[in-house]
Design a protein around this motif. Structure first.
Motif, mmCIF file in Angstrom:
data_model
loop_
_atom_site.group_PDB
_atom_site.id
_atom_site.type_symbol
_atom_site.label_atom_id
_atom_site.label_comp_id
_atom_site.label_asym_id
_atom_site.label_seq_id
_atom_site.Cartn_x
_atom_site.Cartn_y
_atom_site.Cartn_z
ATOM 1 N N ALA A 31 0.842 -1.201 0.000
ATOM 2 C CA ALA A 31 0.000 0.000 0.000
ATOM 3 C C ALA A 31 0.875 1.248 0.000
ATOM 4 C CB ALA A 31 -0.931 -0.007 1.206
ATOM 5 N N THR A 32 1.976 1.193 0.755
ATOM 6 C CA THR A 32 2.913 2.316 0.795
ATOM 7 C C THR A 32 3.574 2.516 -0.567
ATOM 8 O OG1 THR A 32 3.347 1.897 3.150
ATOM 9 C CG2 THR A 32 4.955 3.245 1.948
ATOM 10 N N TRP A 33 3.972 1.425 -1.195
ATOM 11 C CA TRP A 33 4.565 1.522 -2.529
ATOM 12 C C TRP A 33 3.592 2.146 -3.524
ATOM 13 C CZ3 TRP A 33 9.194 1.746 -4.231
ATOM 14 C CH2 TRP A 33 10.242 1.038 -3.628
ATOM 15 N N SER A 34 2.304 1.846 -3.386
ATOM 16 C CA SER A 34 1.329 2.421 -4.324
ATOM 17 C C SER A 34 1.227 3.929 -4.161
ATOM 18 C CB SER A 34 -0.046 1.765 -4.135
ATOM 19 O OG SER A 34 -0.717 2.240 -2.990
ATOM 20 N N VAL A 35 1.601 4.426 -2.991
ATOM 21 C CA VAL A 35 1.635 5.872 -2.757
ATOM 22 C C VAL A 35 2.938 6.466 -3.296
ATOM 23 C CG1 VAL A 35 1.729 7.670 -0.973
ATOM 24 C CG2 VAL A 35 0.117 5.762 -0.740
ATOM 25 N N LEU A 36 4.043 5.750 -3.138
ATOM 26 C CA LEU A 36 5.356 6.282 -3.511
ATOM 27 C C LEU A 36 5.626 6.241 -5.011
ATOM 28 C CD1 LEU A 36 7.706 4.674 -0.813
ATOM 29 C CD2 LEU A 36 6.587 6.902 -0.744
ATOM 30 N N ALA A 37 5.291 5.132 -5.648
ATOM 31 C CA ALA A 37 5.699 4.897 -7.035
ATOM 32 C C ALA A 37 4.540 5.124 -7.991
ATOM 33 C CB ALA A 37 6.230 3.477 -7.189
#
Length: 397
Positions: A31-37
């Motif tokens: 979920a964090t990666w979907s925000v970052l990348a």
């Protein structure tokens, strides 16, 4: 920073509310990666494939790696990859904010979305063909079981479509959906909307991939349509809730439409239409590609003619052409191949979208009511048609 993100009790609790599975830390990392990348970020994909979402996140944010795993990866890779990873870390850094992740999770819960991860039972394995550019996670409103059916047909085309394009899209999508196919598109105006509406209109399945968060109806004029798709099909995005659609996100979204479909059909498209981008992804993935021809004087069909000429697309004029592309044949087609001409006329008369009374089937087929009744009885036994409320409808299989 990594502990603030992954160690947040509030965020972990939010993830538990969105998922039935128990891999909470991995889910929070993705979920964090979907925000970052950004969607389709191949460098993020390479790191996650090599290290796993959690360890890739630790390296991306804090430079932490276990047993020199990243150095080993980069030492054996092209030198350009090392530079790309360094650039990726600089690219992701401005988006590192624990609050943004928590807001995305809360936003998903508020609209009833779920977080789907690779490896989940309902994860669409067709998207894994994108390899490093496959989505890190999917945010889904609706029922992801919808995309477990086959065939899946991706239908795209011009936003500023003509009446001809809308009619053809609706005819093909409605026919396919009535026979059990899933219609995949992008929820946009024009051909996308016509395809989605036709599928819903016959009680069929449809999935819409968005270029923004699933909590945002875009375009706004399709608020009602997207709500209906979420209720009866699925609305999907790899972007977290709250994310706004942008031009490059539409282009990235197109690869998902192409990857999920067993075939891609472009109904109407201008010379530089974004639909050609979807067609290009389909061709790169080795998916069958079809294009609907139009008038040679129509600028709205110039892109389709270009696909027929330059991409070896197959000319599509009906749902039967699409089924042939899918390598499948409906019950109607099988029966019609071996039936006498009267049975073919009866099957052609029954649209599959609404139950028709016998007298209407007779009128459309040009046969007597008695002849129609005699054939309908046999077709019902063969499973090609079934009675509904005093009328007849073509079977969905």
């Amino acid at each position: 920073m990594i502990e603030e993100l992954l160690g947040s009790g509030d965020a972990l609790d939010e993830v538990r509310l969105l998922r039935e599975e128990t891999d909470v830390v991995d889910a929070l990392a993705r979920a964090t990666w979907s925000v970052l990348a950004e969607p389709g970020d191949g460098i993020a994909g390479v790191l996650i494939q090599a290290l796993g979402a959690e360890e890739a996140l630790r390296y991306a944010l804090d430079g932490v790696q276990r047993d020199g795993a990243v150095d080993a990866l980069l030492d054996t890779a092209d030198p350009r990859v090392r530079r790309a990873v360094a650039e990726g870390r600089r690219r992701w850094a401005p988006r590192v904010e624990a609050r943004a992740v928590r807001d995305a999770l809360r936003g998903a819960r508020e609209v009833g979305a779920r977080l789907l991860l690779p490896g989940d039972d309902l994860w669409p394995g067709a998207l894994d063909d994108l390899e490093a550019n496959a989505p890190i996670a999917l945010w889904v409103r609706g029922d992801p079981r919808r995309w477990t059916v086959t065939p899946r047909v991706s239908m795209v085309g011009a936003r500023a479509s003509s009446g001809y394009g809308d009619l053809v899209a609706a005819e093909i999508a409605g026919d396919l959906a009535a026979s059990g196919a899933l219609i995949v598109s992008g929820g946009a105006y024009g051909i996308d909307g016509a395809a989605h509406r036709a599928a819903l209109g016959v009680g069929g399945g449809t999935v819409a991939f968005l270029a923004g968060g699933v909590d945002r109806a875009y375009p706004a004029g399709h608020h009602g349509l997207l709500k209906q798709i979420a209720e009866e099909g699925a609305v999907v995005s790899e972007l977290p809730c709250g994310a706004a659609p942008t031009k490059w996100r539409f282009l990235a979204r197109n690869r998902l439409i192409a990857a999920l479909g067993d075939v891609t059909v472009v109904v109407e498209a201008g010379w530089r239409s974004g639909s050609l981008n979807t067609a290009g992804h389909a061709a790169a993935l080795g998916r069958p590609l079809g294009a609907v021809p139009g008038a040679v004087t129509s600028a709205s069909s110039a892109g389709c003619h270009r696909l027929l000429r330059e991409y070896d697309a197959v000319c599509v004029t009906s749902a039967a052409d699409v089924r042939e592309l899918c390598g499948t044949m409906s019950e109607r087609d099988r029966v019609a191949e071996n039936a006498d001409p009267e049975r073919v006329r009866i099957l052609d008369a029954i649209s599959g979208r609404a139950a028709l009374p016998t007298i209407e089937v007779a009128r459309r087929s040009g046969l007597s009511v008695e002849r129609v009744l005699s054939h309908l009885g046999l077709l019902e036994l063969e499973g090609a048609v079934y009675p509904v409320g005093g009328g007849w409808r073509r079977s969905p299989s």
